[in-house]
Design an enzyme around this catalytic site. Structure first.
Site, PDB file in Angstrom:
ATOM      1  N   ASP A  61       0.704  -1.228   0.080  1.00  0.00           N
ATOM      2  CA  ASP A  61      -0.238  -0.033   0.132  1.00  0.00           C
ATOM      3  C   ASP A  61       0.953   1.326  -0.187  1.00  0.00           C
ATOM      4  O   ASP A  61       0.571   2.242  -0.626  1.00  0.00           O
ATOM      5  CB  ASP A  61      -0.962  -0.013   1.255  1.00  0.00           C
ATOM      6  CG  ASP A  61      -1.712   1.098   1.364  1.00  0.00           C
ATOM      7  OD1 ASP A  61      -2.535   1.595   0.396  1.00  0.00           O
ATOM      8  OD2 ASP A  61      -1.596   2.034   2.211  1.00  0.00           O
ATOM      9  N   GLU A  97      -2.137  -5.179  -3.829  1.00  0.00           N
ATOM     10  CA  GLU A  97      -1.144  -4.471  -2.944  1.00  0.00           C
ATOM     11  C   GLU A  97       0.062  -5.368  -2.491  1.00  0.00           C
ATOM     12  O   GLU A  97       1.048  -5.155  -2.253  1.00  0.00           O
ATOM     13  CB  GLU A  97      -1.889  -3.824  -2.058  1.00  0.00           C
ATOM     14  CG  GLU A  97      -2.735  -2.558  -2.419  1.00  0.00           C
ATOM     15  CD  GLU A  97      -3.590  -1.818  -1.204  1.00  0.00           C
ATOM     16  OE1 GLU A  97      -3.717  -0.600  -1.489  1.00  0.00           O
ATOM     17  OE2 GLU A  97      -3.619  -2.262  -0.290  1.00  0.00           O
TER      18      GLU A  97
END
Length: 237
Positions: A58, A130
């Site tokens: 992320d 992610e």
């Protein structure tokens, strides 16, 4: 620490790594990125799941997408770049990219999660996307991760020109009703779910005390924007 991978699983991961254009020195990182916590909870051996890699990915995604937009759009302001990035990395976009890469078919899921459609669940796909970024970063470093993110987002960037920046729905809602006197707009947080590093917030907007829309997002601001969008749709329609 690397963990053991079966011959069949290794072959599948090699096919996937070729498909996404990344050669892994440590294939167990990709395996971890595609292992859901529900699988680890049911496994007899200590198989790591992807939450930590998702956390790392992320952050890498945010920096890589920010770097790209900064270089690509030198004429845009900080506010415009922020909105463009939000459009690029929103949950729906990441899940769509994960589907394009068929990550769901490589996800290891617990029996219950698999039975309930977890392989195509938006949150699972977003997290897996992610986590793969996190795996690429740990395995190949920043340049490899930046290159991977740029390639994956390339098709999405085309639709995020300055004139297509995500709307500020809160401002639009305010402007829509500002001509009416004695009308108040209040945003109310109604729920929080998920671990600290992966929170989901739910907010509703009340206009003169009446609930008019509800939204969910990874931040309170995003949830408020979604709630405002829902309220606008209700008012206009």
């Amino acid at each position: 620490m690397a963990h053991e991978i079966t011959k069949e699983r290794r072959a599948a991961l090699v096919r996937l790594s070729a498909q996404i254009g990344v050669t892994f020195s440590e294939l167990s990182l990709l395996d971890e990125a595609l292992t859901h916590p529900s699988y680890t909870n049911e496994a007899k051996d200590a198989v790591p799941h992807n939450e930590r890699l998702e956390f790392l990915g992320d952050a890498v995604l945010e920096l890589a997408s920010s770097t790209y937009l900064y270089a690509q759009y030198p004429e845009c302001s900080e506010g415009e770049l922020t909105k463009m990035r939000a459009s690029l990395v929103q949950s729906e976009t990441l899940a769509r990219l994960a589907r394009r890469l068929h990550l769901g078919s490589y996800l290891r899921l617990g029996r219950g999660e698999l039975h309930n459609g977890g392989a195509d669940r938006q949150n699972n796909l977003e997290n897996a996307f992610e986590a793969v970024i996190g795996a690429v970063y740990l395995d190949g470093g920043w340049e490899a991760a930046q290159d991977y993110v740029t390639r994956q987002l390339a098709s999405e960037v085309l639709s995020v020109e300055r004139t297509h920046v995500a709307r500020d729905y809160k401002t639009a809602l305010q402007e829509h009703i500002q001509q009416k006197r004695h009308v108040s707009i209040v945003y109310e947080l109604t729920g929080e779910t998920g671990p600290d590093h992966d929170k989901r917030f739910t907010t509703r907007v009340l206009i003169s005390g009446q609930p008019m829309g509800e939204g969910t997002g990874r931040s309170k601001k995003e949830a408020e924007q979604q709630a405002a969008a829902a309220a606008l749709a209700e008012i206009i329609n």
